[in-house]
Design a protein around this motif. Structure first.
Motif, PDB file in Angstrom:
ATOM      1  N   UNK A  49      37.842  19.321  38.931  1.00  0.00           N
ATOM      2  CA  UNK A  49      37.133  20.302  39.874  1.00  0.00           C
ATOM      3  C   UNK A  49      35.984  19.698  40.462  1.00  0.00           C
ATOM      4  N   UNK A  50      35.828  20.187  41.657  1.00  0.00           N
ATOM      5  CA  UNK A  50      34.721  19.508  42.379  1.00  0.00           C
ATOM      6  C   UNK A  50      33.290  20.167  41.833  1.00  0.00           C
ATOM      7  N   UNK A  51      32.361  19.273  41.402  1.00  0.00           N
ATOM      8  CA  UNK A  51      31.074  19.976  41.141  1.00  0.00           C
ATOM      9  C   UNK A  51      30.330  20.495  42.557  1.00  0.00           C
ATOM     10  N   UNK A  52      29.505  21.599  42.117  1.00  0.00           N
ATOM     11  CA  UNK A  52      29.243  22.411  43.164  1.00  0.00           C
ATOM     12  C   UNK A  52      30.134  23.451  43.680  1.00  0.00           C
ATOM     13  N   UNK A  53      31.050  23.719  43.189  1.00  0.00           N
ATOM     14  CA  UNK A  53      32.037  24.845  43.449  1.00  0.00           C
ATOM     15  C   UNK A  53      31.411  26.240  43.035  1.00  0.00           C
ATOM     16  N   UNK A  54      31.241  26.958  44.110  1.00  0.00           N
ATOM     17  CA  UNK A  54      30.586  28.227  43.865  1.00  0.00           C
ATOM     18  C   UNK A  54      31.596  29.322  44.605  1.00  0.00           C
ATOM     19  N   UNK A  55      31.943  30.195  43.844  1.00  0.00           N
ATOM     20  CA  UNK A  55      32.851  31.348  44.030  1.00  0.00           C
ATOM     21  C   UNK A  55      32.429  32.783  43.660  1.00  0.00           C
ATOM     22  N   UNK A  56      32.110  33.498  44.837  1.00  0.00           N
ATOM     23  CA  UNK A  56      31.856  34.835  44.565  1.00  0.00           C
ATOM     24  C   UNK A  56      32.719  35.721  44.976  1.00  0.00           C
ATOM     25  N   UNK A  57      33.071  36.632  44.088  1.00  0.00           N
ATOM     26  CA  UNK A  57      34.081  37.549  44.399  1.00  0.00           C
ATOM     27  C   UNK A  57      33.444  39.035  44.447  1.00  0.00           C
ATOM     28  N   UNK A  58      33.792  39.329  45.867  1.00  0.00           N
ATOM     29  CA  UNK A  58      33.160  40.617  46.383  1.00  0.00           C
ATOM     30  C   UNK A  58      34.114  41.549  46.560  1.00  0.00           C
ATOM     31  N   UNK A  59      33.657  42.739  46.626  1.00  0.00           N
ATOM     32  CA  UNK A  59      34.610  44.099  46.731  1.00  0.00           C
ATOM     33  C   UNK A  59      34.180  45.332  46.015  1.00  0.00           C
ATOM     34  N   UNK A  60      34.913  46.191  46.560  1.00  0.00           N
ATOM     35  CA  UNK A  60      34.580  47.943  45.983  1.00  0.00           C
ATOM     36  C   UNK A  60      34.859  47.960  44.587  1.00  0.00           C
ATOM     37  N   UNK A  61      34.361  48.780  43.940  1.00  0.00           N
ATOM     38  CA  UNK A  61      34.618  49.106  42.622  1.00  0.00           C
ATOM     39  C   UNK A  61      36.205  49.269  42.071  1.00  0.00           C
ATOM     40  N   UNK A  62      36.449  48.683  40.954  1.00  0.00           N
ATOM     41  CA  UNK A  62      37.801  48.905  40.530  1.00  0.00           C
ATOM     42  C   UNK A  62      38.982  48.113  41.364  1.00  0.00           C
ATOM     43  N   UNK A  63      38.771  47.153  42.305  1.00  0.00           N
ATOM     44  CA  UNK A  63      39.814  46.500  42.824  1.00  0.00           C
ATOM     45  C   UNK A  63      40.272  45.288  42.108  1.00  0.00           C
ATOM     46  N   UNK A  64      39.544  44.759  40.956  1.00  0.00           N
ATOM     47  CA  UNK A  64      39.898  43.479  40.250  1.00  0.00           C
ATOM     48  C   UNK A  64      39.244  42.324  40.197  1.00  0.00           C
ATOM     49  N   UNK A  65      37.997  42.706  40.635  1.00  0.00           N
ATOM     50  CA  UNK A  65      37.068  41.404  40.689  1.00  0.00           C
ATOM     51  C   UNK A  65      36.989  40.783  39.161  1.00  0.00           C
ATOM     52  N   UNK A  66      36.760  41.662  38.251  1.00  0.00           N
ATOM     53  CA  UNK A  66      36.602  40.809  36.892  1.00  0.00           C
ATOM     54  C   UNK A  66      37.793  40.348  36.337  1.00  0.00           C
ATOM     55  N   UNK A  67      38.481  41.278  36.706  1.00  0.00           N
ATOM     56  CA  UNK A  67      40.152  40.792  36.224  1.00  0.00           C
ATOM     57  C   UNK A  67      40.371  39.142  36.950  1.00  0.00           C
ATOM     58  N   UNK A  68      40.092  39.193  38.191  1.00  0.00           N
ATOM     59  CA  UNK A  68      40.322  37.828  38.675  1.00  0.00           C
ATOM     60  C   UNK A  68      39.532  36.679  38.207  1.00  0.00           C
ATOM     61  N   UNK A  69      38.381  37.199  37.821  1.00  0.00           N
ATOM     62  CA  UNK A  69      37.526  36.229  37.231  1.00  0.00           C
ATOM     63  C   UNK A  69      37.981  35.638  35.773  1.00  0.00           C
ATOM     64  N   UNK A  70      38.432  36.625  35.019  1.00  0.00           N
ATOM     65  CA  UNK A  70      38.969  36.345  33.844  1.00  0.00           C
ATOM     66  C   UNK A  70      40.321  35.494  33.993  1.00  0.00           C
ATOM     67  N   UNK A  71      41.065  35.635  35.050  1.00  0.00           N
ATOM     68  CA  UNK A  71      42.214  35.039  35.225  1.00  0.00           C
ATOM     69  C   UNK A  71      41.744  33.361  35.337  1.00  0.00           C
ATOM     70  N   UNK A  72      40.733  33.426  36.195  1.00  0.00           N
ATOM     71  CA  UNK A  72      40.268  32.000  36.576  1.00  0.00           C
ATOM     72  C   UNK A  72      39.582  31.309  35.453  1.00  0.00           C
ATOM     73  N   UNK A  73      39.025  32.215  34.608  1.00  0.00           N
ATOM     74  CA  UNK A  73      38.230  31.562  33.021  1.00  0.00           C
ATOM     75  C   UNK A  73      39.573  30.979  32.498  1.00  0.00           C
ATOM     76  N   UNK A  74      40.714  31.505  32.483  1.00  0.00           N
ATOM     77  CA  UNK A  74      41.695  31.137  31.584  1.00  0.00           C
ATOM     78  C   UNK A  74      42.632  29.834  31.995  1.00  0.00           C
ATOM     79  N   UNK A  75      42.387  29.587  33.483  1.00  0.00           N
ATOM     80  CA  UNK A  75      43.030  28.578  34.068  1.00  0.00           C
ATOM     81  C   UNK A  75      42.613  27.403  33.664  1.00  0.00           C
ATOM     82  N   UNK A  76      43.174  26.305  33.342  1.00  0.00           N
ATOM     83  CA  UNK A  76      42.862  25.108  32.917  1.00  0.00           C
ATOM     84  C   UNK A  76      42.162  24.531  33.806  1.00  0.00           C
ATOM     85  N   UNK A  77      42.425  24.416  34.929  1.00  0.00           N
ATOM     86  CA  UNK A  77      41.731  23.724  36.181  1.00  0.00           C
ATOM     87  C   UNK A  77      40.393  24.189  36.513  1.00  0.00           C
ATOM     88  N   UNK A  78      40.119  25.472  36.035  1.00  0.00           N
ATOM     89  CA  UNK A  78      38.849  26.137  35.988  1.00  0.00           C
ATOM     90  C   UNK A  78      37.943  25.942  34.878  1.00  0.00           C
TER      91      UNK A  78
END
Length: 102
Positions: free
Chosen positions: A1-30
């Motif tokens: 992973x490249x240091x300095x990586x900044x990802x912000x997930x934007x969007x309306x309520x209940x579209x899956x922002x937190x779900x996507x964040x949790x999927x990335x958290x579980x991904x070994x690359x992240x």
């Protein structure tokens, strides 16, 4: 992973922002210890100030939320499930509805 990586997930309520964040958290690359995962900035603020329709002082709440988002930008590497853009859009909505002075 490249240091300095900044990802912000934007969007309306209940579209899956937190779900996507949790999927990335579980991904070994992240999830290698180099990236901070930041969830629920607004709800964290809501523990000390009322948020959304329950707020009586929208200015104070929106300033706290904006400050939290700005603080996140100073971090080296992160994934966040809301960002400064979300806060700006909601503050603008409140301003147009004459509920916020900023």
């Amino acid at each position: 992973v490249i240091m300095g990586l900044k990802i912000a997930i934007c969007g309306a309520g209940s579209v899956g922002k937190s779900t996507l964040l949790e999927a990335l958290r579980k991904d070994a690359q992240f999830n290698n210890g180099e990236i901070e995962f930041i969830t629920e900035v607004t709800r964290t603020i809501g523990k000390s100030l009322p948020i959304n329709k329950s707020a009586k002082d929208y200015d104070a709440t929106q300033l706290m939320i904006t400050g939290a988002h700005l603080n996140n930008l100073s971090k080296e590497s992160f994934v966040v499930d809301r960002c400064l853009i979300d806060g700006f859009v909601y503050t603008n909505y409140l301003w147009q509805d004459h509920k916020c002075s900023r």
